[in-house]
Design a protein around this motif. Structure first.
Motif, short mmCIF file in Angstrom:
data_model
loop_
_atom_site.label_atom_id
_atom_site.label_comp_id
_atom_site.label_asym_id
_atom_site.label_seq_id
_atom_site.Cartn_x
_atom_site.Cartn_y
_atom_site.Cartn_z
N ARG A 45 0.83 -1.21 0.00
CA ARG A 45 0.00 0.00 0.00
C ARG A 45 0.86 1.26 0.00
O ARG A 45 0.56 2.23 -0.69
N LYS A 46 1.93 1.25 0.76
CA LYS A 46 2.80 2.43 0.81
C LYS A 46 3.43 2.70 -0.54
O LYS A 46 3.61 3.86 -0.95
N ARG A 47 3.72 1.63 -1.27
CA ARG A 47 4.40 1.78 -2.55
C ARG A 47 3.43 2.15 -3.67
O ARG A 47 3.75 2.98 -4.53
N CYS A 48 2.23 1.60 -3.67
CA CYS A 48 1.37 1.69 -4.86
C CYS A 48 -0.06 2.14 -4.63
O CYS A 48 -0.78 2.40 -5.59
N ALA A 49 -0.52 2.21 -3.40
CA ALA A 49 -1.93 2.53 -3.17
C ALA A 49 -2.22 4.01 -3.47
O ALA A 49 -1.45 4.90 -3.08
N ALA A 50 -3.33 4.25 -4.15
CA ALA A 50 -3.79 5.63 -4.33
C ALA A 50 -4.44 6.11 -3.05
O ALA A 50 -4.92 5.31 -2.24
N ARG A 51 -4.45 7.44 -2.88
CA ARG A 51 -5.07 7.97 -1.66
C ARG A 51 -5.90 9.20 -1.98
O ARG A 51 -5.56 9.98 -2.87
N VAL A 52 -6.95 9.36 -1.23
CA VAL A 52 -7.82 10.53 -1.36
C VAL A 52 -7.17 11.69 -0.63
O VAL A 52 -6.88 11.61 0.56
N GLU A 53 -6.94 12.80 -1.34
CA GLU A 53 -6.27 13.94 -0.73
C GLU A 53 -7.21 15.10 -0.43
O GLU A 53 -6.95 15.89 0.48
N GLN A 54 -8.28 15.21 -1.19
CA GLN A 54 -9.15 16.38 -1.00
C GLN A 54 -10.55 16.06 -1.49
O GLN A 54 -10.72 15.41 -2.52
N ILE A 55 -11.55 16.53 -0.76
CA ILE A 55 -12.95 16.40 -1.17
C ILE A 55 -13.61 17.77 -1.03
O ILE A 55 -13.62 18.35 0.05
N THR A 56 -14.13 18.28 -2.15
CA THR A 56 -14.83 19.56 -2.15
C THR A 56 -16.28 19.30 -2.51
O THR A 56 -16.59 18.95 -3.65
N GLU A 57 -17.14 19.42 -1.53
CA GLU A 57 -18.54 19.10 -1.76
C GLU A 57 -19.20 20.13 -2.68
O GLU A 57 -18.90 21.33 -2.63
N LEU A 58 -20.12 19.63 -3.52
CA LEU A 58 -20.87 20.46 -4.45
C LEU A 58 -22.36 20.34 -4.14
O LEU A 58 -22.78 19.49 -3.33
N GLU A 59 -23.13 21.14 -4.79
CA GLU A 59 -24.58 21.10 -4.59
C GLU A 59 -25.14 19.75 -5.00
O GLU A 59 -24.73 19.16 -6.01
N GLN A 60 -26.08 19.23 -4.22
CA GLN A 60 -26.71 17.96 -4.55
C GLN A 60 -27.48 18.06 -5.87
O GLN A 60 -27.95 19.14 -6.26
N ALA A 61 -27.60 16.92 -6.54
CA ALA A 61 -28.41 16.83 -7.76
C ALA A 61 -29.71 16.12 -7.43
O ALA A 61 -29.72 15.14 -6.68
N MET A 62 -30.80 16.60 -7.99
CA MET A 62 -32.09 15.96 -7.76
C MET A 62 -32.36 14.85 -8.77
O MET A 62 -33.16 13.97 -8.53
N ARG A 63 -31.66 14.92 -9.91
CA ARG A 63 -31.78 13.87 -10.94
C ARG A 63 -30.41 13.23 -11.13
O ARG A 63 -29.39 13.92 -11.13
N PRO A 64 -30.37 11.91 -11.32
CA PRO A 64 -29.08 11.24 -11.47
C PRO A 64 -28.46 11.49 -12.84
O PRO A 64 -29.17 11.64 -13.85
N GLY A 65 -27.14 11.53 -12.88
CA GLY A 65 -26.46 11.62 -14.17
C GLY A 65 -26.62 10.36 -14.98
O GLY A 65 -26.86 10.40 -16.18
N PHE A 66 -26.48 9.19 -14.33
CA PHE A 66 -26.68 7.90 -14.97
C PHE A 66 -28.04 7.34 -14.55
O PHE A 66 -28.51 7.63 -13.44
N PRO A 67 -28.69 6.53 -15.36
CA PRO A 67 -29.96 5.92 -14.95
C PRO A 67 -29.79 5.06 -13.71
O PRO A 67 -28.82 4.32 -13.57
N THR A 68 -30.72 5.18 -12.77
CA THR A 68 -30.69 4.37 -11.55
C THR A 68 -32.09 4.29 -10.96
O THR A 68 -32.91 5.20 -11.17
N ASP A 69 -32.36 3.20 -10.25
CA ASP A 69 -33.64 3.05 -9.55
C ASP A 69 -33.57 3.61 -8.13
O ASP A 69 -34.58 3.68 -7.43
N ILE A 70 -32.37 3.99 -7.69
CA ILE A 70 -32.20 4.52 -6.34
C ILE A 70 -32.67 5.97 -6.32
O ILE A 70 -32.21 6.79 -7.12
N PRO A 71 -33.58 6.32 -5.43
CA PRO A 71 -34.09 7.70 -5.41
C PRO A 71 -33.05 8.69 -4.91
O PRO A 71 -32.13 8.34 -4.17
N GLY A 72 -33.21 9.96 -5.34
CA GLY A 72 -32.29 11.02 -4.93
C GLY A 72 -32.68 11.61 -3.59
O GLY A 72 -33.55 11.10 -2.90
N PRO A 73 -32.02 12.70 -3.18
CA PRO A 73 -31.02 13.44 -3.97
C PRO A 73 -29.70 12.68 -4.06
O PRO A 73 -29.46 11.72 -3.34
N TYR A 74 -28.84 13.19 -4.95
CA TYR A 74 -27.56 12.54 -5.23
C TYR A 74 -26.43 13.47 -4.82
O TYR A 74 -26.41 14.65 -5.19
#
Length: 421
Positions: A45-74
Motif C-alpha cells: 500500500r505504501k508503494r502503490c496505493a492511491a489515496r484521497v487527498e481532498q474532497i470539495t462538496e458540491l450542490e446535490q443533484a435531484m436527478r441522477p447523471g446515470f440511470p438508476t432506480d435509487i431515489p435522490g437526492p444525489y
C-alpha cells in the motif's frame, strides 16, 4: 522509490457517501478489490496505493447523471486522488488505464467526470510541441498579430485541380494558413498525393511572387501508422510544412509514432472529443484531455470559438482557450490555439476581450471568408479589419464606417450573430 504523485480530480456523484465512494475509487484503481487480500500488505500500500487527498462538496443533484432506480437526492463532490508514480510511471497508456479508464466502471456511481490531471516533473519526458506558438509564427512569417486562416470550402467534393484553384484565391486574398477539412484524408475523388501535387506548386508560385509562404496543412491521418508516415513523407518531400491530424482517430500511440518522426507542424483536430465530454456527468473535461495531446506533441489545437456553429457554449471555448495557453511544464509546451467553427469578423471583439486581449492565436474562417458578399479577398480583409478594431479598442460598427468589407459582413451576418456555414 520516488515520492512523486499523479493527482487526478474527479467530479463524482452517488446516492450514498461521497467520502466512501472516493475511498472505493482509490482502492479499486490501485491495490484493492472487493475483499481483503493477503498480498495487500502495508508495504504494498505504501508503494502503490492511491489515496484521497481532498474532497470539495458540491450542490446535490435531484436527478441522477446515470440511470438508476435509487431515489435522490444525489451527493456530488470534486475529489482529488493521488496515484504514486511508482504505480503508473510516465506511460500514457498506463495513466489512461489506471487513473482514468477503469474509474468509469466503478459500481454505485451515478456520475463521474475527469476534471483535471496534475502531472509531476518526471512527465516532462514527453516531447511536447515541436513548433507550438513561436514555431507556427516563424513558419507562417507572422511576427505579430493574429494568424488569419481559412479552410477549403466546400469541404468535400472538390477535385485536386479545383482545390488548387481555391488555394490560389486564398493565397491572393492574404491568408497566413489554409487547411484541408478534417474529413479530407485520402478520398478516391481527391487522393492525398494528387492534392499535394496540385496545391504545392500554387504555394511555391505565391512565395516566388510575394515572398510569403502560406502554410498549408494536409490531412494525413490514418489508423495505420506506417501509412500515415508515408503520407507525412510525401507532403514533406514536396515542400509542405504542416499536416492536419485527427487525434482521436489515430489514438495516443499513433500520435506518439508520428511526433517522433515528424518534420511537419501538426495541426490537431479534436473531432470525437464531444463523445467524451458532451454529457456533464460523464467523460473528460477539456482541461484534462488536452494535456495528454500537448505532451504527445500537437503544435496547433482547434478549440471552436465564440458563437460557434456547434453545440459548445462560449464559456466552454473560453476555458479551453485558457487551458491550452497555460503551461504544463514550460511556455514551450503551449500549442497555438485555433479559434474556429463558424467564425467571421462579428465574433472578433468578444474573442479578443475574453481570451485576455491576446493575439497569439489562429483565427480560422471558412464560410465567413468564402461566403462574403464581396468575395473571398473581401472576406479575409473584413476579418483583418475586425481584428484591427479589437486591438485599437474600436467597435466593429465604428470600424465599418470607412471599411466596406467589414460593413458588408456585418450587414450579411449581423454584428452579434454567428456564421453558420
Amino acid at each position: 522509490m520516488s515520492d512523486e504523485m499523479i493527482r487526478v480530480t474527479y467530479r463524482i456523484e452517488c446516492p450514498g457517501s461521497v467520502e466512501a465512494m472516493a475511498e472505493k475509487i482509490a482502492s479499486d484503481q490501485s491495490t484493492g478489490t472487493f475483499t481483503a487480500l493477503p498480498g495487500e500488505t502495508d508495504a504494498v500500500r505504501k508503494r502503490c496505493a492511491a489515496r484521497v487527498e481532498q474532497i470539495t462538496e458540491l450542490e446535490q443533484a435531484m436527478r441522477p447523471g446515470f440511470p438508476t432506480d435509487i431515489p435522490g437526492p444525489y451527493n456530488r463532490a470534486d475529489v482529488v486522488i493521488a496515484f504514486p508514480i511508482e504505480a503508473i510511471g510516465t506511460d500514457i497508456a498506463a495513466l489512461m488505464t489506471v487513473a482514468i479508464g477503469g474509474v468509469f466502471a466503478v459500481s454505485g456511481l451515478t456520475g463521474v467526470r475527469v476534471m483535471d490531471i496534475d502531472l509531476p516533473p518526471s512527465w516532462a519526458c514527453h516531447p511536447g510541441p515541436q513548433f507550438g506558438i513561436r514555431g507556427s509564427r516563424r513558419l507562417m512569417g507572422v511576427s505579430e498579430g493574429p494568424m488569419i486562416a481559412s479552410i477549403i470550402k466546400p469541404s468535400l467534393g472538390l477535385t485536386p485541380d479545383e482545390t488548387a484553384a481555391v488555394v490560389s484565391e486564398l493565397c491572393a486574398a492574404g491568408v497566413d494558413f489554409i487547411k484541408d477539412d478534417e474529413k479530407m484524408m485520402d478520398p478516391g475523388y481527391a487522393p492525398l498525393k494528387a492534392r499535394v501535387d496540385a496545391i504545392m506548386p500554387v504555394i511555391d508560385a505565391h512565395e516566388q511572387k510575394t515572398g510569403k509562404r502560406v502554410m498549408y496543412a494536409f490531412g494525413i491521418s490514418s489508423a495505420d501508422p506506417d501509412r500515415m508516415m508515408r503520407n507525412h513523407d510525401y507532403v514533406a518531400a514536396r515542400g509542405g510544412n504542416a499536416a492536419v491530424v485527427n487525434i482521436n482517430s489515430i489514438g495516443h500511440g499513433g500520435m506518439s509514432f508520428l511526433r517522433k518522426r515528424s518534420e511537419l507542424c501538426l495541426h490537431a483536430h479534436r473531432n470525437g472529443w464531444d463523445i467524451l465530454t458532451r454529457h456533464p456527468a460523464l467523460g473528460l473535461e477539456f482541461r484534462a484531455y488536452q494535456k495528454i495531446w500537448r505532451l504527445l506533441g500537437v503544435d496547433q489545437f482547434q478549440i471552436n470559438g465564440i458563437a460557434a456553429k456547434y453545440w459548445e457554449p462560449d464559456e466552454s471555448f473560453v476555458k479551453s482557450f485558457h487551458d491550452v495557453m497555460t503551461p504544463i511544464f514550460s511556455e514551450d509546451d503551449r500549442p497555438l490555439p485555433v479559434v474556429c467553427s463558424g467564425q467571421w469578423g462579428g465574433q472578433v471583439v468578444e474573442t479578443y476581450e475574453r481570451t485576455g486581449r491576446t493575439v497569439d492565436l489562429m483565427y480560422l474562417g471558412g464560410g465567413g471568408i468564402h461566403g462574403h458578399p464581396m468575395g473571398t479577398s473581401a472576406g479575409v480583409r473584413a476579418i483583418r479589419q475586425a481584428w484591427d478594431a479589437a486591438v485599437a479598442g474600436r467597435s466593429l460598427d465604428e470600424m465599418a464606417g470607412d471599411h466596406p468589407e467589414l460593413r458588408a459582413s456585418l450587414d450579411k451576418w449581423g454584428e452579434q450573430g454567428a456564421a453558420r456555414a
